[in-house]
Design a protein around this motif. Structure first.
Motif, PDB file in Angstrom:
ATOM      1  N   ALA A   1      -4.547 -16.795  62.200  1.00 61.18           N
ATOM      2  CA  ALA A   1      -4.774 -15.575  62.974  1.00 61.18           C
ATOM      3  C   ALA A   1      -3.627 -14.591  62.789  1.00 61.18           C
ATOM      4  CB  ALA A   1      -4.934 -15.926  64.453  1.00 61.18           C
ATOM      5  N   ALA A   2      -2.415 -15.121  62.715  1.00 66.01           N
ATOM      6  CA  ALA A   2      -1.244 -14.247  62.538  1.00 66.01           C
ATOM      7  C   ALA A   2      -1.299 -13.541  61.192  1.00 66.01           C
ATOM      8  CB  ALA A   2       0.042 -15.066  62.652  1.00 66.01           C
ATOM      9  N   ASP A   3      -1.681 -14.274  60.157  1.00 70.29           N
ATOM     10  CA  ASP A   3      -1.766 -13.673  58.823  1.00 70.29           C
ATOM     11  C   ASP A   3      -2.950 -12.714  58.710  1.00 70.29           C
ATOM     12  OD1 ASP A   3       0.497 -14.982  58.075  1.00 70.29           O
ATOM     13  OD2 ASP A   3      -0.463 -16.418  56.723  1.00 70.29           O
ATOM     14  N   VAL A   4      -4.027 -13.012  59.420  1.00 68.11           N
ATOM     15  CA  VAL A   4      -5.159 -12.088  59.451  1.00 68.11           C
ATOM     16  C   VAL A   4      -4.713 -10.741  60.008  1.00 68.11           C
ATOM     17  CG1 VAL A   4      -7.295 -11.544  60.706  1.00 68.11           C
ATOM     18  CG2 VAL A   4      -7.067 -13.737  59.546  1.00 68.11           C
ATOM     19  N   ASP A   5      -3.944 -10.772  61.069  1.00 73.16           N
ATOM     20  CA  ASP A   5      -3.434  -9.538  61.671  1.00 73.16           C
ATOM     21  C   ASP A   5      -2.519  -8.795  60.703  1.00 73.16           C
ATOM     22  OD1 ASP A   5      -4.805 -10.050  63.998  1.00 73.16           O
ATOM     23  OD2 ASP A   5      -3.086 -10.884  65.067  1.00 73.16           O
ATOM     24  N   LYS A   6      -1.662  -9.541  60.014  1.00 75.39           N
ATOM     25  CA  LYS A   6      -0.736  -8.908  59.067  1.00 75.39           C
ATOM     26  C   LYS A   6      -1.486  -8.244  57.919  1.00 75.39           C
ATOM     27  CE  LYS A   6       3.090 -12.148  59.950  1.00 75.39           C
ATOM     28  NZ  LYS A   6       3.916 -13.241  59.371  1.00 75.39           N
ATOM     29  N   ILE A   7      -2.485  -8.953  57.376  1.00 76.60           N
ATOM     30  CA  ILE A   7      -3.259  -8.417  56.259  1.00 76.60           C
ATOM     31  C   ILE A   7      -4.074  -7.199  56.693  1.00 76.60           C
ATOM     32  CG2 ILE A   7      -5.219  -8.879  54.733  1.00 76.60           C
ATOM     33  CD1 ILE A   7      -2.644 -10.054  53.705  1.00 76.60           C
ATOM     34  N   THR A   8      -4.656  -7.283  57.870  1.00 74.57           N
ATOM     35  CA  THR A   8      -5.450  -6.167  58.381  1.00 74.57           C
ATOM     36  C   THR A   8      -4.602  -4.913  58.529  1.00 74.57           C
ATOM     37  OG1 THR A   8      -6.929  -7.665  59.584  1.00 74.57           O
ATOM     38  CG2 THR A   8      -6.895  -5.357  60.278  1.00 74.57           C
ATOM     39  N   MET A   9      -3.452  -5.055  59.152  1.00 71.33           N
ATOM     40  CA  MET A   9      -2.570  -3.906  59.354  1.00 71.33           C
ATOM     41  C   MET A   9      -2.049  -3.375  58.023  1.00 71.33           C
ATOM     42  SD  MET A   9      -2.819  -3.320  62.467  1.00 71.33           S
ATOM     43  CE  MET A   9      -1.617  -1.982  62.468  1.00 71.33           C
ATOM     44  N   ALA A  10      -1.765  -4.288  57.096  1.00 73.03           N
ATOM     45  CA  ALA A  10      -1.281  -3.886  55.775  1.00 73.03           C
ATOM     46  C   ALA A  10      -2.344  -3.078  55.038  1.00 73.03           C
ATOM     47  CB  ALA A  10      -0.892  -5.113  54.952  1.00 73.03           C
ATOM     48  N   ALA A  11      -3.588  -3.529  55.107  1.00 70.83           N
ATOM     49  CA  ALA A  11      -4.678  -2.825  54.429  1.00 70.83           C
ATOM     50  C   ALA A  11      -4.915  -1.446  55.040  1.00 70.83           C
ATOM     51  CB  ALA A  11      -5.960  -3.659  54.491  1.00 70.83           C
ATOM     52  N   LEU A  12      -4.891  -1.382  56.362  1.00 66.81           N
ATOM     53  CA  LEU A  12      -5.123  -0.110  57.049  1.00 66.81           C
ATOM     54  C   LEU A  12      -4.060   0.925  56.709  1.00 66.81           C
ATOM     55  CD1 LEU A  12      -6.217  -1.418  60.582  1.00 66.81           C
ATOM     56  CD2 LEU A  12      -7.672  -0.303  58.868  1.00 66.81           C
ATOM     57  N   SER A  13      -2.880   0.462  56.338  1.00 62.39           N
ATOM     58  CA  SER A  13      -1.796   1.391  55.992  1.00 62.39           C
ATOM     59  C   SER A  13      -1.637   1.558  54.484  1.00 62.39           C
ATOM     60  CB  SER A  13      -0.476   0.896  56.592  1.00 62.39           C
ATOM     61  OG  SER A  13      -0.105  -0.366  56.052  1.00 62.39           O
ATOM     62  N   SER A  14      -2.628   1.078  53.717  1.00 61.44           N
ATOM     63  CA  SER A  14      -2.511   1.105  52.252  1.00 61.44           C
ATOM     64  C   SER A  14      -3.715   1.758  51.580  1.00 61.44           C
ATOM     65  CB  SER A  14      -2.360  -0.322  51.716  1.00 61.44           C
ATOM     66  OG  SER A  14      -1.283  -1.004  52.305  1.00 61.44           O
ATOM     67  N   SER A  15      -4.297   2.751  52.219  1.00 62.57           N
ATOM     68  CA  SER A  15      -5.522   3.354  51.704  1.00 62.57           C
ATOM     69  C   SER A  15      -5.429   3.789  50.253  1.00 62.57           C
ATOM     70  CB  SER A  15      -5.924   4.553  52.576  1.00 62.57           C
ATOM     71  OG  SER A  15      -6.401   4.122  53.840  1.00 62.57           O
ATOM     72  N   THR A  16      -4.330   4.420  49.870  1.00 62.16           N
ATOM     73  CA  THR A  16      -4.223   4.956  48.515  1.00 62.16           C
ATOM     74  C   THR A  16      -4.271   3.863  47.454  1.00 62.16           C
ATOM     75  OG1 THR A  16      -1.793   4.936  48.700  1.00 62.16           O
ATOM     76  CG2 THR A  16      -2.930   6.997  49.234  1.00 62.16           C
ATOM     77  N   ALA A  17      -3.900   2.650  47.809  1.00 63.19           N
ATOM     78  CA  ALA A  17      -3.940   1.554  46.853  1.00 63.19           C
ATOM     79  C   ALA A  17      -5.377   1.173  46.499  1.00 63.19           C
ATOM     80  CB  ALA A  17      -3.205   0.336  47.418  1.00 63.19           C
ATOM     81  N   PHE A  18      -6.319   1.485  47.395  1.00 67.25           N
ATOM     82  CA  PHE A  18      -7.718   1.145  47.179  1.00 67.25           C
ATOM     83  C   PHE A  18      -8.482   2.239  46.434  1.00 67.25           C
ATOM     84  CE2 PHE A  18      -6.334  -1.677  50.464  1.00 67.25           C
ATOM     85  CZ  PHE A  18      -7.113  -2.821  50.336  1.00 67.25           C
ATOM     86  N   GLY A  19      -7.836   3.357  46.173  1.00 60.80           N
ATOM     87  CA  GLY A  19      -8.482   4.445  45.445  1.00 60.80           C
ATOM     88  C   GLY A  19      -8.001   5.792  45.934  1.00 60.80           C
ATOM     89  N   ASP A  20      -8.011   6.780  45.050  1.00 62.42           N
ATOM     90  CA  ASP A  20      -7.502   8.108  45.392  1.00 62.42           C
ATOM     91  C   ASP A  20      -8.238   8.728  46.576  1.00 62.42           C
ATOM     92  OD1 ASP A  20      -5.689   7.920  43.321  1.00 62.42           O
ATOM     93  OD2 ASP A  20      -6.965   8.979  41.888  1.00 62.42           O
ATOM     94  N   LYS A  21      -9.545   8.458  46.688  1.00 58.86           N
ATOM     95  CA  LYS A  21     -10.344   9.069  47.743  1.00 58.86           C
ATOM     96  C   LYS A  21     -10.663   8.092  48.868  1.00 58.86           C
ATOM     97  CE  LYS A  21     -12.584  12.252  44.497  1.00 58.86           C
ATOM     98  NZ  LYS A  21     -13.898  12.724  43.942  1.00 58.86           N
TER      99      LYS A  21
END
Length: 265
Positions: free
Chosen positions: A215-235
């Protein structure tokens, strides 16, 4: 004596932290055919912003992903609705976020020869509908439109349309966004949205964690993804994703007599 004490302290530290470091390493799976560079950009961002070690892996097959998710080793996957629906049905993981770029929701549409009636084709020749295997916009929609009778399964949307061109299929079901980008290449073919089925309600580009991820790592990954939009594509804009958004894709499977609990490629 001091050297001996120092060595012992180092060994104790390695014993105590080794398992913790191993537990903080996650494999993130990507669909067969995904680009190595794009996958690495995503996992580098997840690693950097979560403090975890996230390693990318391009799957050789979707079966490989499902097998990995069935183990006790923590896994992530970044993939579309067909595999996500299976993971959901088998209770193998929890979806976390989705990369939204304006095309994150999609449908399957019927491609048929101009001058013919699409509904008549579906009614008279249900087994002769081509589709991409393992795709909500292909197999699921095609079988849902034919009560499970569509039988011309191929590798991808382009191959499905070629079956129509070559006269080996009466029509094909393909992803709407794929057709929009490629329809100019196929003179003489038309598209048709199948009522109740060709709805843009199949989610693409969803990041999911296996049940083995803490659960702790799920939270870390979720927050990391939410703050990494540009890594998933320019738009892209990464947004939270709820498992309820897979209901439509699972519904297509049910209508098409596809059992997500036993499906195999």
């Amino acid at each position: 004596m001091k050297k001996m004490v120092t060595l012992l302290l180092v060994l104790v530290w390695m014993v105590l932290t080794g398992p913790a470091l191993a537990a903080d390493t996650l494999t993130c799976w990507f669909s067969p055919g995904s680009k190595d560079g794009a996958a690495k950009t995503i996992t580098d961002a997840l690693s950097s912003n979560s403090g975890l070690i996230v390693v990318p892996k391009i799957a050789k097959s979707y079966t490989e992903i499902l097998e990995a998710f069935s183990t006790s080793k923590p896994q992530l996957v970044y993939v579309g609705s067909f595999v996500q629906a299976i993971i959901n049905a088998r209770k193998l993981g929890t979806p976390l976020v989705q990369s939204a770029d304006g095309k994150e929701m999609y449908s399957g549409i019927l491609i048929y020869p101009a001058g013919q009636e699409p509904e008549a084709i579906l009614k008279a020749n249900p087994a002769q509908i081509a589709f991409a295997i393992g795709a909500s916009s292909g197999e699921s929609t095609a079988k849902a439109a034919t009560a499970g009778k569509a039988a011309v399964g191929v590798a991808n949307h382009g191959a499905a349309v070629k079956e129509v061109q070559d006269g080996k299929a009466k029509a094909a079901v393909v992803k709407d966004w794929w057709w929009l980008a490629n329809e100019s290449k196929y003179a003489g073919l038309k598209s048709y949205r199948i009522p109740g089925l060709s709805e843009q309600r199949n989610p693409d580009n969803v990041l999911t964690a296996s049940k083995a991820v803490s659960a702790a790592d799920v939270d870390k990954i979720t927050m990391a993804a939410l703050s990494s939009s540009t890594a998933f594509g320019d738009k892209a804009v990464v947004v939270p994703f709820d498992a309820g958004q897979l209901v439509f894709s699972l519904g297509l499977m049910k209508k098409g007599n596809i059992d997500p609990l036993t499906y195999s490629w």
